[in-house]
Scaffold this motif. Structure first.
Motif, PDB file in Angstrom:
ATOM      1  N   ASP A 137      -5.484  -1.277  -4.949  1.00  0.00           N
ATOM      2  CA  ASP A 137      -4.926  -1.915  -3.759  1.00  0.00           C
ATOM      3  C   ASP A 137      -5.788  -3.115  -3.369  1.00  0.00           C
ATOM      4  OD1 ASP A 137      -3.452  -2.523  -1.566  1.00  0.00           O
ATOM      5  OD2 ASP A 137      -3.602  -0.538  -0.634  1.00  0.00           O
ATOM      6  N   GLU A 138      -5.340  -4.296  -3.734  1.00  0.00           N
ATOM      7  CA  GLU A 138      -6.056  -5.549  -3.438  1.00  0.00           C
ATOM      8  C   GLU A 138      -7.556  -5.431  -3.752  1.00  0.00           C
ATOM      9  OE1 GLU A 138      -4.713  -7.729  -0.057  1.00  0.00           O
ATOM     10  OE2 GLU A 138      -3.027  -6.376   0.274  1.00  0.00           O
ATOM     11  N   SER A 187       0.839  -1.205   0.000  1.00  0.00           N
ATOM     12  CA  SER A 187       0.000   0.000   0.000  1.00  0.00           C
ATOM     13  C   SER A 187       0.872   1.252   0.000  1.00  0.00           C
ATOM     14  CB  SER A 187      -0.923   0.011   1.217  1.00  0.00           C
ATOM     15  OG  SER A 187      -1.798  -1.087   1.184  1.00  0.00           O
TER      16      SER A 187
HETATM   17 MG    MG Z   1      -1.955  -2.950   2.004  1.00  0.00          MG
END
Ligand code: MG
Ligand code: ADP
Length: 224
Positions: free
Chosen positions: A166-167, A43
């Motif tokens: 992010d994911e 991140s």
């Molecule tokens: Mg993360």
């Protein structure tokens, strides 16, 4: 399109860097997968691309990160908004309006575009992401995969050349994750968008990636 030159991030009072030194180049129109376990700095790395790190998170960025030639240390996220779109793990956390169509339009509001252009972009994005039938639906009634497609759509209306995620599939079941990944693949192939995506479930996404950027596991030292 994105370059990291000896880029590293440290937060005050931390024993080591949150992001180990990264040297990498992500060419335009490629899908790059950022892989590493929790806490590896994924991140943080994405934040250096969108400008959130260090402008909003604190900490110090050493080295240089550029997106479309802009140094993210000297450009705040809003100075990068026309080049970088960011999508997080939890789409619900980002929504500001109630319906699909309003949410897509909202993404352009800060750009000062003429109303006709905004309407055209909403229509294009509804088509591109297969959201036409859902355009009037309250976002709260959509499935997780549909919500994540709306979140992607709401940044695409600004026509970013780079999409940072992010994911994005972490809260989704496998069919919904496939739905989102298919959309990303289409963006890369049809629009030449550069996609940088963090993911810890490698097996789900590796088939779509042109490049993998691996962040090593932090060293663990045990005293038995
Ligand atoms: Mg993360
Ligand atoms: P990942 O996304 O791979 O799980 P992160 O980038 O979130 O990793 O975190 C990397 C490291 O930086 C972790 O040790 C985390 O605790 C630390 N960290 C992340 N954000 C901050 C912050 N704003 N302030 C201080 N430390 C942070």
């Amino acid at each position: 399109m994105i370059t990291f030159e000896h880029a590293t991030v440290s937060y005050e009072d931390a024993s080591g860097p949150a992001l180990p030194t990264v040297d990498a180049t992500i060419p335009e129109g490629e899908l790059c997968l950022l892989v590493g376990p929790s806490g590896a700095g994924k991140s943080t790395l994405l934040g250096t691309v969108s400008g959130l790190v260090p402008h909003f998170t604190g900490g110090t960025l050493h080295g240089r990160v550029t997106v479309a030639g802009r140094d993210t240390r000297t450009h705040k996220p809003r100075d990068l908004a026309d080049v970088v779109g960011t999508v997080g793990q939890d789409p619900l956390a980002h929504f500001v309006t109630d319906t699909v169509e309003d949410e897509l339009a909202y993404g352009m509001e800060s750009l000062g575009l003429p109303p006709g252009t905004m309407r055209r972009r909403v229509e294009e994005t509804l088509d591109l992401l297969g959201l036409n039938e859902l355009r009037d639906r309250p976002i709260a009634t959509l499935s997780g995969g549909q919500q994540q497609r709306v979140a992607i759509g709401s940044v695409l209306t600004a026509h970013p050349r780079v999409l940072v995620l992010d994911e994005p599939t972490s809260a989704l079941d496998p069919p919904a994750a496939e739905e989102v990944l298919a959309v990303l693949q289409r963006l890369v192939h049809d629009l030449g968008t550069t996609v940088l995506m963090a993911e810890h479930r490698l097996e789900r996404v590796v088939q779509y990636a042109d490049q993998l950027l691996l962040l090593p596991h932090p060293c663990l030292l045990y005293t038995p």
